[in-house]
Scaffold this motif. Sequence first.
Motif, PDB file in Angstrom:
ATOM      1  N   GLN A   1     108.868  69.585  75.164  1.00  0.00           N
ATOM      2  CA  GLN A   1     107.911  68.947  76.059  1.00  0.00           C
ATOM      3  C   GLN A   1     108.535  68.885  77.452  1.00  0.00           C
ATOM      4  O   GLN A   1     109.312  67.988  77.764  1.00  0.00           O
ATOM      5  CB  GLN A   1     107.527  67.546  75.579  1.00  0.00           C
TER       6      GLN A   1
ATOM      7  N   SER B   1     106.018  68.697  82.673  1.00  0.00           N
ATOM      8  CA  SER B   1     104.573  68.842  82.852  1.00  0.00           C
ATOM      9  C   SER B   1     103.775  68.223  81.701  1.00  0.00           C
ATOM     10  O   SER B   1     102.573  68.001  81.828  1.00  0.00           O
ATOM     11  CB  SER B   1     104.209  70.321  83.002  1.00  0.00           C
ATOM     12  N   GLY B   2     104.429  67.970  80.577  1.00  0.00           N
ATOM     13  CA  GLY B   2     103.793  67.176  79.533  1.00  0.00           C
ATOM     14  C   GLY B   2     103.266  67.888  78.304  1.00  0.00           C
ATOM     15  O   GLY B   2     103.024  67.255  77.291  1.00  0.00           O
ATOM     16  N   GLU B   3     103.059  69.192  78.404  1.00  0.00           N
ATOM     17  CA  GLU B   3     102.502  69.867  77.224  1.00  0.00           C
ATOM     18  C   GLU B   3     103.565  70.026  76.141  1.00  0.00           C
ATOM     19  O   GLU B   3     104.761  69.931  76.403  1.00  0.00           O
ATOM     20  CB  GLU B   3     101.928  71.244  77.609  1.00  0.00           C
ATOM     21  N   LEU B   4     103.144  70.257  74.937  1.00  0.00           N
ATOM     22  CA  LEU B   4     104.063  70.473  73.813  1.00  0.00           C
ATOM     23  C   LEU B   4     104.087  71.957  73.480  1.00  0.00           C
ATOM     24  O   LEU B   4     103.062  72.552  73.163  1.00  0.00           O
ATOM     25  CB  LEU B   4     103.618  69.678  72.596  1.00  0.00           C
TER      26      LEU B   4
ATOM     27  N   ARG C   1      91.916  65.345  81.970  1.00  0.00           N
ATOM     28  CA  ARG C   1      93.371  65.350  81.914  1.00  0.00           C
ATOM     29  C   ARG C   1      93.930  63.964  82.199  1.00  0.00           C
ATOM     30  O   ARG C   1      94.997  63.587  81.687  1.00  0.00           O
ATOM     31  CB  ARG C   1      93.931  66.346  82.918  1.00  0.00           C
TER      32      ARG C   1
ATOM     33  N   GLN D   1     100.628  59.712  71.849  1.00  0.00           N
ATOM     34  CA  GLN D   1     102.032  59.594  72.213  1.00  0.00           C
ATOM     35  C   GLN D   1     102.227  58.368  73.087  1.00  0.00           C
ATOM     36  O   GLN D   1     101.630  58.255  74.160  1.00  0.00           O
ATOM     37  CB  GLN D   1     102.526  60.837  72.952  1.00  0.00           C
TER      38      GLN D   1
ATOM     39  N   PHE E   1      96.867  63.843  72.533  1.00  0.00           N
ATOM     40  CA  PHE E   1      96.935  65.292  72.392  1.00  0.00           C
ATOM     41  C   PHE E   1      95.967  65.760  71.314  1.00  0.00           C
ATOM     42  O   PHE E   1      95.819  65.124  70.259  1.00  0.00           O
ATOM     43  CB  PHE E   1      98.343  65.737  71.986  1.00  0.00           C
TER      44      PHE E   1
ATOM     45  N   PHE F   1      99.246  72.854  70.684  1.00  0.00           N
ATOM     46  CA  PHE F   1      98.830  71.634  71.358  1.00  0.00           C
ATOM     47  C   PHE F   1      98.139  71.909  72.686  1.00  0.00           C
ATOM     48  O   PHE F   1      98.517  72.833  73.422  1.00  0.00           O
ATOM     49  CB  PHE F   1     100.035  70.720  71.595  1.00  0.00           C
ATOM     50  N   GLY F   2      97.174  71.056  72.998  1.00  0.00           N
ATOM     51  CA  GLY F   2      96.574  71.064  74.318  1.00  0.00           C
ATOM     52  C   GLY F   2      97.457  70.338  75.308  1.00  0.00           C
ATOM     53  O   GLY F   2      98.507  69.805  74.938  1.00  0.00           O
ATOM     54  N   PRO F   3      97.036  70.293  76.575  1.00  0.00           N
ATOM     55  CA  PRO F   3      97.864  69.677  77.621  1.00  0.00           C
ATOM     56  C   PRO F   3      97.879  68.162  77.576  1.00  0.00           C
ATOM     57  O   PRO F   3      98.706  67.528  78.237  1.00  0.00           O
ATOM     58  CB  PRO F   3      97.208  70.169  78.913  1.00  0.00           C
ATOM     59  N   GLY F   4      96.978  67.560  76.795  1.00  0.00           N
ATOM     60  CA  GLY F   4      96.951  66.115  76.675  1.00  0.00           C
ATOM     61  C   GLY F   4      96.033  65.454  77.690  1.00  0.00           C
ATOM     62  O   GLY F   4      95.726  66.009  78.745  1.00  0.00           O
TER      63      GLY F   4
ATOM     64  N   ARG G   1      95.970  61.846  79.662  1.00  0.00           N
ATOM     65  CA  ARG G   1      96.734  60.629  79.964  1.00  0.00           C
ATOM     66  C   ARG G   1      95.748  59.509  80.232  1.00  0.00           C
ATOM     67  O   ARG G   1      95.012  59.551  81.224  1.00  0.00           O
ATOM     68  CB  ARG G   1      97.645  60.859  81.165  1.00  0.00           C
TER      69      ARG G   1
END
Lengths: 115, 117
Positions: free
Chosen positions: A39, A42-45, B9, B37, B91, B108-111, B113
């Motif tokens: 991770q 930038s936050g993506e996994l 996002r 998360q 996510f 996984f997607g970018p999430g 927040r």
Amino acid sequence: AQKVTQAQTEISVVEKEDVTLDCVYETRDTTYYLFWYKQPPSGELVFLIRRNSFDEQNEISGRYSWNFQKSTSSFNFTITASQVVDSAVYFCALSESNAGNMLTFGGGTRLMVKP
Amino acid sequence: DAGVIQSPRHEVTEMGQEVTLRCKPISGHDYLFWYRQTMMRGLELLIYFNNNVPIDDSGMPEDRFSAKMPNASFSTLKIQPSEPRDSAVYFCASSLVGLAAAQETQYFGPGTRLLVL
């Protein structure tokens, strides 16, 4: 119950140093799957690798290598000649064959590589 | 190929408001997962679907949370009413088949927040 422990919450190294991230898992299942994800800030996994319990071979991919040892229930990740771009949080994860498709993640290790 | 797409996002809302998070899985993937998360609890699975059917929702924290998958290309996670402790990164992930398949993984997607004030 399955459990993943990443005892190192934060590691700081200087560029070009080698670094090993530890991962210890607990499972009662004889068939299970282990994963590492990255991770970045930038936050993506980002998926890095998967290992199956019945395949104990170690893996090398460029500067990355993984050491899977069933005897110690460990799946450690080594970065050789670390670079600043390796700075990220790294997660180890486990899925048991009897747990459906659930991924259990460790708490993550934050790696900081300084120039 | 497009990866997993999540929207919005970023979301800032006030306590008590309804929040809807959206996810589009990778085309052709049969499995869809929602994770949360937080600093305190790390990454935890909330719910997952197989062929649009919820399979395991044991991770959904309480009745304020609900998830739907009306078709193979769209899923929502709804929080109503939202509370400050729901603040987290959510996510969405998808996989072609189950993890028992050799070399399968979750993408996984970018999430999203989420901040609940």
